[in-house]
Design an enzyme around this catalytic site. Sequence first.
Site, PDB file in Angstrom:
ATOM      1  N   ARG A 154       0.887  -1.182   0.000  1.00 58.53           N
ATOM      2  CA  ARG A 154       0.000   0.000   0.000  1.00 58.53           C
ATOM      3  C   ARG A 154       0.912   1.215   0.000  1.00 58.53           C
ATOM      4  NH1 ARG A 154      -5.181   1.435   3.684  1.00 58.53           N
ATOM      5  NH2 ARG A 154      -6.038   0.061   2.086  1.00 58.53           N
ATOM      6  N   GLN A 190     -10.189  -4.032  -3.042  1.00 54.83           N
ATOM      7  CA  GLN A 190     -11.474  -3.597  -2.496  1.00 54.83           C
ATOM      8  C   GLN A 190     -12.617  -3.936  -3.441  1.00 54.83           C
ATOM      9  OE1 GLN A 190     -12.187  -1.897   0.546  1.00 54.83           O
ATOM     10  NE2 GLN A 190     -14.209  -2.575  -0.102  1.00 54.83           N
ATOM     11  N   ASP A 198     -17.592   6.959  -0.844  1.00 57.67           N
ATOM     12  CA  ASP A 198     -16.327   6.801  -0.108  1.00 57.67           C
ATOM     13  C   ASP A 198     -16.046   8.140   0.572  1.00 57.67           C
ATOM     14  OD1 ASP A 198     -13.836   5.906   0.808  1.00 57.67           O
ATOM     15  OD2 ASP A 198     -12.844   6.067  -1.144  1.00 57.67           O
ATOM     16  N   CYS A 245     -16.391   1.398   1.197  1.00 56.45           N
ATOM     17  CA  CYS A 245     -15.228   0.548   1.486  1.00 56.45           C
ATOM     18  C   CYS A 245     -14.765   0.669   2.930  1.00 56.45           C
ATOM     19  CB  CYS A 245     -14.090   0.879   0.525  1.00 56.45           C
ATOM     20  SG  CYS A 245     -13.430   2.543   0.717  1.00 56.45           S
ATOM     21  N   ARG A 292     -13.249  -8.785   2.056  1.00 62.22           N
ATOM     22  CA  ARG A 292     -11.852  -8.476   1.755  1.00 62.22           C
ATOM     23  C   ARG A 292     -10.993  -9.713   2.038  1.00 62.22           C
ATOM     24  NH1 ARG A 292     -10.046  -3.284   1.913  1.00 62.22           N
ATOM     25  NH2 ARG A 292      -8.161  -4.194   1.046  1.00 62.22           N
TER      26      ARG A 292
HETATM   27  N1   CP Z   1     -11.118  -0.249   2.817  1.00 59.26           N
HETATM   28  C1   CP Z   1      -9.829  -0.302   3.182  1.00 59.26           C
HETATM   29  O1   CP Z   1      -8.918  -0.542   2.382  1.00 59.26           O
HETATM   30  O2   CP Z   1      -9.641  -0.083   4.514  1.00 59.26           O
HETATM   31  P1   CP Z   1      -8.250   0.117   5.274  1.00 59.26           P
HETATM   32  O3   CP Z   1      -7.728   1.483   4.884  1.00 59.26           O
HETATM   33  O4   CP Z   1      -8.616   0.047   6.731  1.00 59.26           O
HETATM   34  O5   CP Z   1      -7.294  -0.961   4.872  1.00 59.26           O
HETATM   35  N1  NVA Z   2     -10.214   6.721  -0.898  1.00 61.98           N
HETATM   36  C1  NVA Z   2      -9.715   6.263   0.378  1.00 61.98           C
HETATM   37  C2  NVA Z   2      -9.882   4.786   0.508  1.00 61.98           C
HETATM   38  C3  NVA Z   2      -9.431   4.222   1.818  1.00 61.98           C
HETATM   39  C4  NVA Z   2      -9.576   2.727   1.915  1.00 61.98           C
HETATM   40  C5  NVA Z   2      -8.269   6.680   0.543  1.00 61.98           C
HETATM   41  O1  NVA Z   2      -7.482   6.516  -0.388  1.00 61.98           O
HETATM   42  O2  NVA Z   2      -7.944   7.208   1.611  1.00 61.98           O
END
Ligand code: CP
Ligand code: NVA
Length: 301
Positions: A107, A137, A218, A259, A287
Site C-alpha cells: 500500500r 477492495q 467513499d 469501502c 476483503r
Molecule cells: N477499505 C480499506 O482498504 O480499509 P483500510 O484502509 O482500513 O485498509
Molecule cells: N479513498 C480512500 C480509501 C481508503 C480505503 C483513501 O485513499 O484514503
Amino acid sequence: MNHFLDIHKTDRAALRSIIDGARAMKTARNDRPKGAPDDEQPLAGRMVALIFEKPSTRTRVSFDVGVRQMGGQTLVLSGADMQLGHGETIADTARVMSRYVDLIMIRTFEEATLLEMAEHATVPVINGLTNRSHPCQIMADIMTFEEHRGPIAGRKVVWSGDGNNVFASFAHAARQFEFDLTFTGPEPLDPDRALEGLYRTERDPAKAVEGADLVVTDTWVSMHDPQSARERRHNQLRGYQVNEALMKRAKDDALFMHCLPAHRDDEATSEVMDGPHSVIFDEAENRLHAQKAVMRHCLGV
Ligand code: CP
Ligand code: NVA
C-alpha cells in the site's frame, strides 16, 4: 508473473475464477473460529510481506489473517521503518525482498512506486491501494454484490462523491464484469481522465441513482489528499451525501456500499450505513475471502 496490480490488467476469466474461488473458500469455512486453518493449506511454507506506507485496518488485518488461514506466514512492514523510507530505491527493495519472500503486497502513495516494485520483483506483487486505485477492495465489492443479488453483469452501479482511487477500480471493473457505472459528483472532483469511456456522468445525484441496483460512496478526503482541502471538498460534496432521501430514488432492493473507513454523516448518513440497504460489513468481511483468492491466483496454488 501473476501480479495483481489493477482490475483491467487481469483477464476476465482469471477475475471470475478469483470471485468464484473466494466464494467457495468462504463457504468452506462456515462458522469455524477465525483463527482456525483452512482444510486446504495452499500457502504452507510461504512467506508474504505486507508493506504499508499509509494507515490501514481492513487491508492489514484481512491479508494477515488470510495468509495464516491458508497456512502461510506474514511480515507486516511499515514503509517508514524500512530503508525504503530512507532513500533506498524501490527497484533495489524489490530485488532484495524477492530473495526472502514469496509474495509482496504494498500500500503506497504513487502508482509509479507499485509499478516499479512489480517491474523489479521476481515474486508477484499485489496492489493494496495507491493514490490511483484499490483493486482488492472492488474484488470484495463484486463478490458482495453477487452474494446478495446474483450476477453483477448488466446491473446499474452509481458512485456518488469524489472521483477517487476506489472509483477508478470500479471503472476498471465495469468493463471487465460488464456492468453499467454512473458517476455523480462535482466537476472539480471528476475521475481521472484516463477512465473516460468506462462510465457515464450525471451531475444531479437524484437523477443519477434512478434505477440503481447499487449505490456506492467513499470518504470525501482520501489519505493522499491535503488536509487543507477538507473544507472546500466538504462544500463541494455536501449535495452528494448518500442519505435516505437519495436511497429512496434507487431501486427498492438497491444495495449500499462503502469501502470504509467512513466519516459517518458526511458522505453517508448513519441511517443508510446501518439501514436495510447497507452491506458494508459484508464488504469488509469479503476483503478476507477475495484476497485469499487473489493470493492463490498470484502464486498459482
Ligand atoms: N477499505 C480499506 O482498504 O480499509 P483500510 O484502509 O482500513 O485498509
Ligand atoms: N479513498 C480512500 C480509501 C481508503 C480505503 C483513501 O485513499 O484514503
